[in-house]
Scaffold this active site. Structure first.
Site, PDB file in Angstrom:
ATOM      1  N   GLU A 176       0.801  -1.233   0.000  1.00 23.68           N
ATOM      2  CA  GLU A 176       0.000   0.000   0.000  1.00 23.68           C
ATOM      3  C   GLU A 176       0.834   1.283   0.000  1.00 23.68           C
ATOM      4  O   GLU A 176       0.688   2.122   0.878  1.00 23.68           O
ATOM      5  CB  GLU A 176      -0.977  -0.012   1.180  1.00 23.68           C
ATOM      6  CG  GLU A 176      -1.969  -1.155   1.133  1.00 23.68           C
ATOM      7  CD  GLU A 176      -2.926  -1.174   2.317  1.00 23.68           C
ATOM      8  OE1 GLU A 176      -2.835  -0.282   3.177  1.00 23.68           O
ATOM      9  OE2 GLU A 176      -3.761  -2.099   2.382  1.00 23.68           O
ATOM     10  N   GLU A 289      -6.464 -10.651  -0.930  1.00 18.01           N
ATOM     11  CA  GLU A 289      -7.299 -10.302   0.221  1.00 18.01           C
ATOM     12  C   GLU A 289      -8.759 -10.132  -0.180  1.00 18.01           C
ATOM     13  O   GLU A 289      -9.444  -9.213   0.272  1.00 18.01           O
ATOM     14  CB  GLU A 289      -6.793  -9.003   0.872  1.00 18.01           C
ATOM     15  CG  GLU A 289      -5.321  -9.029   1.266  1.00 18.01           C
ATOM     16  CD  GLU A 289      -4.859  -7.741   1.930  1.00 18.01           C
ATOM     17  OE1 GLU A 289      -5.698  -6.986   2.479  1.00 18.01           O
ATOM     18  OE2 GLU A 289      -3.633  -7.472   1.910  1.00 18.01           O
TER      19      GLU A 289
END
Length: 391
Positions: A176, A289
């Site tokens: 991220e 995810e």
């Protein structure tokens, strides 16, 4: 088939199993051996891992200690690759004092995976969240310099990858770092970028490769396969990864988190096209995810407030799975937790939940059966249709 879970080993047994080294969990060849696939096939026809094994697509979940201790049968029977939800994050393994480690959760995860012939995804080495307080406080106070921060990260990577060398199939090295803006780019306000410089990202991959040359190393992020309706983040990540690889940085793949929300649109074709775009430059891809959240009545029962969302949720799961099946470079498909009972969503998104493929009572939802059907069709092919009678 009789399966040993970590429950039969106990905490000491789990630590001993991990400490036994590559001889017990085998070398990197373990991930390529038929053991995991054979175990998947033996779990029975009606399992995600069983059908996934038949098309060489490992199906995974992020596991918490509760998933291992209380719901081991599902955690071990339905999935062939596991990720620690928090077990391998820096805050967990070196929590309160620099140099004092706690490998309890990580050892438990790796031992459980070995006992159930599962592969392991390591998550994550370089992220702005879930860092030890001693690290962030030291940087804020000026007692940890930029040079020292680089050294501490190097030590962290070599210590953790050294402990599990040969036992981790994939590592999410960096997590991220890109902005959600259009155009997107590396976030200049990211904690690591501010305090260590942007070059720390590439260096983390180099250290990780040196620490475990056989592990597959991934850049992992959300909205990198068009989930937000644009390709801004996808384009930025694609260009950066290509540039880094051209410079010799050992990035082997991209992980798309694939967190969806039924209140927003989702374009399955864009999702697949973006997967294919990464594959076009030789990258491996992991869906890391996946979940699909929606508005719910409360955080306990997680009953959807809109009946249409109960159709949208399995549809979006299925669309992601079909895209993954269609792109051979997708090497694993992981749901971020399999039961709503310990999902991260209600605690993060107020008023939302119902994101997983099992409900709060650990019963499979339509999303589970949709994924199972997609895998079954891919494994067995569509049934032959009987000829029509002559008119």
């Amino acid at each position: 088939m009789e399966r040993r879970s970590v429950l039969t080993l106990g905490a000491a047994g789990a630590a001993a199993l991990v400490a036994g080294g590559a001889g017990l969990l085998a070398s990197p060849a373990w991930a390529d051996s038929p053991k995991a696939a054979e175990a998947a096939r033996k779990t029975g026809a009606d399992s995600l891992r069983g059908y996934g094994a038949r098309i060489n697509l490992p199906i995974g979940s992020a596991l918490t200690p509760q998933d291992i201790e209380q719901w081991a049968e599902i955690s071990g029977g339905q999935f062939s690759v596991v990720t620690g939800a928090n077990a391998m994050k820096w805050q967990t393994v070196e929590p309160t004092t620099q140099g004092v480690y706690d490998w309890t959760d990580a050892d438990q995860l790796v031992a459980f995976a070995h006992a159930n012939h599962q592969l392991v995804r390591g998550h994550t080495l370089l992220w702005h969240n879930q860092l030890p307080n001693w690290l962030t406080a030291g940087v804020a106070a000026g007692t940890i310099s930029k040079t020292q921060l680089w050294s501490l990260l190097e030590k962290h990577i070599f210590t953790e990858l050294g402990r599990y060398k040969g036992k981790i199939w994939q590592w999410d090295v960096a997590n991220e770092f890109f902005t959600d803006s259009n155009p997107s780019g590396i976030n200049p306000n990211d904690w690591w970028v501010v305090n260590a410089g942007e070059d720390i990202i590439a260096q983390a991959f180099k250290w990780a490769h040196e620490a475990d040359p056989h592990a597959l190393l991934f850049y992992n992020d959300y909205n990198v396969t068009g989930e937000d309706g644009t390709n801004a983040k996808h384009d930025a990540v694609f260009a950066w990864v290509q540039q880094q690889r051209d410079a010799g940085v050992p990035i082997h793949g991209v992980g798309t988190q694939a967190h969806l929300d039924t209140q927003y649109g989702f374009d399955p074709q864009r999702f697949q096209t973006d997967l294919e775009h990464y594959a076009s430059i030789g990258l491996k891809i992991a869906v890391t995810e996946a979940d699909v959240r929606t508005f719910v009545s409360d955080a306990t029962t997680q009953t959807p407030t809109d009946s249409l969302s109960q159709f949208a949720q399995p549809f979006e799961y299925s669309a992601m799975m079909q895209a993954a099946i269609a792109v051979p470079e997708v090497i694993s498909f992981t749901v971020w937790g399999w039961t709503d009972a310990d999902s991260w969503v209600p605690g993060t998104f107020k008023g939302e939940g119902y994101a997983c493929i099992y409900d709060v009572n650990q019963q499979p939802k339509q999303a589970y059966y949709s994924l199972l059907q997609d895998l079954k069709i891919a494994a067995e092919g569509a049934p032959r249709r009987a000829p029509l009678p002559r008119a």
